[in-house]
Structure formats: C-alpha cells, structure tokens
Scaffold this active site. Structure first.
Site, PDB file in Angstrom:
ATOM      1  N   GLU A 177      50.786   7.744  33.551  1.00  0.00           N
ATOM      2  CA  GLU A 177      50.632   9.073  34.152  1.00  0.00           C
ATOM      3  C   GLU A 177      51.681   9.976  33.506  1.00  0.00           C
ATOM      4  OE1 GLU A 177      50.957   8.073  38.368  1.00  0.00           O
ATOM      5  OE2 GLU A 177      53.143   7.966  38.199  1.00  0.00           O
ATOM      6  N   CYS A 178      51.314  10.563  32.380  1.00  0.00           N
ATOM      7  CA  CYS A 178      52.256  11.358  31.600  1.00  0.00           C
ATOM      8  C   CYS A 178      52.070  12.848  31.864  1.00  0.00           C
ATOM      9  CB  CYS A 178      52.070  11.086  30.108  1.00  0.00           C
ATOM     10  SG  CYS A 178      52.595   9.433  29.621  1.00  0.00           S
ATOM     11  N   GLY A 179      53.171  13.561  31.867  1.00  0.00           N
ATOM     12  CA  GLY A 179      53.136  15.008  31.981  1.00  0.00           C
ATOM     13  C   GLY A 179      53.648  15.652  30.700  1.00  0.00           C
ATOM     14  N   ARG A 180      54.968  15.570  30.529  1.00  0.00           N
ATOM     15  CA  ARG A 180      55.641  16.240  29.414  1.00  0.00           C
ATOM     16  C   ARG A 180      54.997  15.966  28.055  1.00  0.00           C
ATOM     17  NH1 ARG A 180      60.944  17.566  29.791  1.00  0.00           N
ATOM     18  NH2 ARG A 180      61.102  16.097  31.502  1.00  0.00           N
ATOM     19  N   CYS A 218      72.023  38.321  35.932  1.00  0.00           N
ATOM     20  CA  CYS A 218      73.456  38.596  36.054  1.00  0.00           C
ATOM     21  C   CYS A 218      74.214  37.314  36.352  1.00  0.00           C
ATOM     22  CB  CYS A 218      73.678  39.618  37.157  1.00  0.00           C
ATOM     23  SG  CYS A 218      72.606  41.038  37.010  1.00  0.00           S
ATOM     24  N   TYR A 230      57.098  21.757  32.313  1.00  0.00           N
ATOM     25  CA  TYR A 230      58.312  22.028  33.094  1.00  0.00           C
ATOM     26  C   TYR A 230      59.008  23.311  32.639  1.00  0.00           C
ATOM     27  CZ  TYR A 230      57.455  17.115  34.169  1.00  0.00           C
ATOM     28  OH  TYR A 230      56.866  15.929  34.537  1.00  0.00           O
ATOM     29  N   GLY A 271      57.035   9.512  31.532  1.00  0.00           N
ATOM     30  CA  GLY A 271      58.353   9.392  30.944  1.00  0.00           C
ATOM     31  C   GLY A 271      58.401   9.299  29.433  1.00  0.00           C
TER      32      GLY A 271
HETATM   33  C1  LIG Z   1      57.129  13.429  37.078  1.00  0.00           C
HETATM   34  C2  LIG Z   1      56.420  12.147  37.201  1.00  0.00           C
HETATM   35  C3  LIG Z   1      55.574  11.721  36.178  1.00  0.00           C
HETATM   36  C4  LIG Z   1      55.435  12.457  34.868  1.00  0.00           C
HETATM   37  O1  LIG Z   1      56.619  12.378  34.173  1.00  0.00           O
HETATM   38  P1  LIG Z   1      56.729  12.883  32.637  1.00  0.00           P
HETATM   39  O2  LIG Z   1      58.148  12.599  32.312  1.00  0.00           O
HETATM   40  O3  LIG Z   1      56.395  14.330  32.634  1.00  0.00           O
HETATM   41  O4  LIG Z   1      55.761  12.083  31.849  1.00  0.00           O
HETATM   42  C5  LIG Z   1      54.868  10.542  36.363  1.00  0.00           C
HETATM   43  N1  LIG Z   1      54.975   9.826  37.524  1.00  0.00           N
HETATM   44  C6  LIG Z   1      55.792  10.213  38.525  1.00  0.00           C
HETATM   45  C7  LIG Z   1      55.871   9.392  39.749  1.00  0.00           C
HETATM   46  C8  LIG Z   1      56.535  11.383  38.396  1.00  0.00           C
HETATM   47  O5  LIG Z   1      57.355  11.746  39.381  1.00  0.00           O
END
Ligand SMILES: *Cc1c(COP(=O)(O)O)cnc(C)c1O
Length: 407
Positions: free
Chosen positions: A271-274, A349, A378, A233
């Site tokens: 646990e980061c993604g973005r 379209c 994403y 997040g």
């Molecule tokens: C999507 C998600 C993440 C990663 O979220 P980001 O906003 O990309 O950092 C981490 N933990 C859980 C449970 C998620 O669903």
C-alpha cells in the site's frame, strides 16, 4: 530545465508567467502518473498487489487516474472512504488508520470496505460489534508493531515506541480474541514499519523478517494467514533526484522471496503512497523579491510552507529548478543572484517558512519561477493552508495536454 519536471507542466507554467498575478500553482502530469504506476504494477510478481495509500494525495483527478491501475485504495479515515466511493462504488478499499470511531466502522461496512487493518483489542471488539449488528462478518488483518531492528529510514513506525498497531509481545492474545469474536474473520497480518526507505536491499531484508515473524505466529498460535500486507514506505530521493529507488531490482528480488512464501499466503499487499504519486506533481512559485541579509542570499516566493510543508516537515532542502522568465515590467531594477547558494523562503512571517536552503543555482531573478519537483505526495495534503490567509495555489491537472479543473 530540470529533467525532473515534465515538459507539459513546464509549458503550463511558462504560459502563465509574466502575467498580472504572480504564478503559484500545483501542476500534476496525469499521463506521467499513469505511465509510472503502470510500470510499477507490471513489475510485481505473482500474488503481489499494489494498493494506493490515499493520504499521500486524495485529489479526485489523481484518484480517477489511479483507480483502473491499482488493486484498490488504502484509506485511513471516514472521509477517505467517502472519497474512494465517490470515484468508484466497487473498487476494493482497505481501511487502516491508528484509531477508528464506531461511526466510521459502521459506515465503512455499509460501503462494502474489503478489509480492516486492526490496531488494538478494543478496535477488534468495536468492529465485531458493528459487523454483527449489521449482519456482516468483517475480514481483518492484525497490524503488528514489530520490535525490529529495521533498516534506517527517516520515519519509523515500528522498532521504537509508536502509537501504531499491536505490540509484537501482545500478538498472541489479540489473535485469540480475533478468532473468538463472531463479527470478524482473521485473514492475516499487516506490517507497515517505515517510511521513505531508499534501499531495495533493506526493504527485501525487512520483508524476509516479516516472513519469519508471520510463520512464527502461525506455528505458535495455530493460525493460517491468507493475506500479508507489507505496507508502503518505498522512498523518493529528494536529495539526489537521479538516484531513485530501483523498483526493477527490488521486484526481481521480491519474486525470489515470494517464491519461498507458504502457498496458503494467497495475497501479498503493498500500500504505497509517496512512491506512486510524488513524481507527477510540481509546485511552482514565482520569485517576488531577492535580498542579502547577514551574509545569506534569500529568494522570496509567492507561496511557501503553507502550500508545501513537505520540506519543513522532513527538514530537507527541496530540489527545484529555475524557469527563467524574460519579461520584467516594473519600473525598477530587477534583483538577481548569480552563482551563489540561495535560501528559498515563502511569504509567511516565520523563519521556519523555508523551502530550500544553501541551494546552488546558476542565476535567479525576481520574476522567474521556481519549479519544485517531486511535490505530488504529502505536499498540499499536509500543509497549513490558511495560516496568514494568503490565497491558495491553483491546482492544475494535465492529461493529453488538456487541463482537468480538478476537485
Ligand atoms: C502512510 C501509510 C502508508 C503509505 O506510506 P508511503 O510512505 O506514502 O508509501 C501505507 N500504510 C500505512 C498504514 C500508512 O500509514
């Protein structure tokens, strides 16, 4: 050229522009990715570990780049377990996701998944049964959906009704059940409450709330947590790209906060993604046409939201820069807009196929290429690729100036 797009990607696009086929690609700078993530991990205080939430981008070259740098991967499906294991047979993998099938649980246990993040009492039973059947005891964290209040962020997973985790009010029975089942071992708690948060102070305040909550559960229910997973997040600022989340400031505050955590919390997991992968990716799309309809200047590109659904999904105008392409071969005047705001749309379209609106550009012409920055998370992953059956964009992974053919 925008400072947000790396030189290697800009060069890659410039080399392809003006050819027979319009440019349409995702370019990923793997060296920039490695540099960014190394810095992020190095700033973490003791006890804190960074996992990569694979759903943000699970392309194999991204995973190969990240595997040696992070504590492990966070996965949310059987498919992601398989992708993680295809990269590395030993890497720690933590398994979340709102609902898991018995087959996914069994396969995850077989693949040596490190921990499960459990979302309900039924899921506790499922994991325990699968584990006892195969001679395992599964380490688990209970994912709790807190009542809040939380700092405002665009996507809230808790603090309002959502399908995620166990309601805070029902955590007692879930803890008692976890302790009583033979196939699971309660290692701690999981709290992922929001997405795309841009304020380090708000994030620290949220972690302080987590601290109080977990201490309260430990006292009330007589348990001791070893692992606290504080989720992902951490945000990316798509509106003002010069004002990104201040990770150094955040980790300085985090070090003080974690100093006050009980000693028996031996591991604090992020646990980061973005935040890890957004910046390394650029979506490049060539301008095919420009027109003025009902007072609006439209720039139409080869591509659109079927490749890059992020701006439509988040309802923002995505930042981009214009790569001017000098050559113009068609036997016709070259349409252009100068010093007027433009709306960038794709080849679908539907009027929802908008990538940017009311965006200021110096000048843009048909044949130029638009470079959408912060497209590494994403972007391709969440898009509806085959709507209208246009060709897919190229996926190009660059490292040390060399391309990686990818998947
Ligand atoms: C999507 C998600 C993440 C990663 O979220 P980001 O906003 O990309 O950092 C981490 N933990 C859980 C449970 C998620 O669903």
């Amino acid at each position: 050229m925008s400072a947000d797009v790396s030189d290697v990607i800009a060069k890659l696009v410039a080399d392809r522009a003006g050819g027979d086929e319009p440019v349409c690609l995702y370019g990923y700078d793997l060296d920039a990715l490695a540099g960014h993530v190394r810095g992020v991990v190095a700033a973490l205080p003791a006890r804190c570990r960074m996992f990569y939430a694979m759903k943000a981008n699970s392309a194999a070259p991204i995973l190969r780049t990240l595997a040696p740098l992070v504590a492990g991967f966070e996965v949310a499906s059987g498919g992601e377990v398989a992708k993680a294991r295809a990269i590395d047979a030993e890497l720690p993998v933590i398994f979340g996701g709102p609902v898991k099938t018995p087959a996914e649980i069994a396969e995850a246990l077989r693949c040596g998944v490190t921990r499960f993040h459990v979302e309900s009492e039924l899921e506790l039973h499922r994991i325990s049964e699968s584990a006892t059947g195969s001679g395992h005891v599964a380490d688990i964290l209970l994912r709790v959906n807190l009542a809040g209040p939380f700092p405002s962020a665009k996507l809230a997973m808790a603090g309002r009704p959502t399908q995620f985790g166990i309601d805070e009010a029902a955590v007692g029975p879930a803890i008692r059940l976890a302790i009583s089942l033979p196939g699971v071992r309660l290692a701690g708690f999981h709290l992922h409450s929001l997405s795309n948060n841009l304020s380090p102070d708000a994030h620290l305040a949220m972690l302080e709330l987590y601290r109080r909550k977990v201490i309260g559960w430990e006292e009330t229910f007589g348990v001791r947590a070893e692992v606290i997973n504080v989720g992902g997040g951490i945000g990316v600022n798509y509106v003002d790209t010069r004002a990104q989340f201040d990770w150094q400031y955040f980790t300085t505050g985090l070090a003080e906060l974690v100093d006050g955590f009980p000693r028996h919390w031996r591991e604090i997991d992020f646990e980061c993604g973005r935040f890890l992968v957004a910046a390394c990716g650029t979506y490049a799309a060539e301008v095919l046409d420009i027109k003025h309809n009902h007072g609006v200047d439209y720039v139409l590109v080869r591509g659109g939201t079927h490749h890059f659904r992020l701006p439509a999904s988040w309802q923002h105008s995505h930042p981009f820069s214009v790569l001017p392409v000098p050559g113009w071969r068609p036997n016709s005047p070259r349409p252009e807009v100068r010093d007027r705001p433009v709306t960038v749309v794709g080849e679908l379209c539907t009027p929802k196929d908008v990538l940017a609106s009311d965006a200021a550009v110096g000048a843009v012409r048909a044949g130029d290429v638009l470079l959408f920055s912060y497209a590494g998370a994403y972007g391709w992953e969440i898009s509806h690729h085959d709507f209208l059956s246009h060709p897919h964009p190229e996926q190009v992974f660059v490292s040390d100036g060399a391309g990686d053919p990818g998947r």
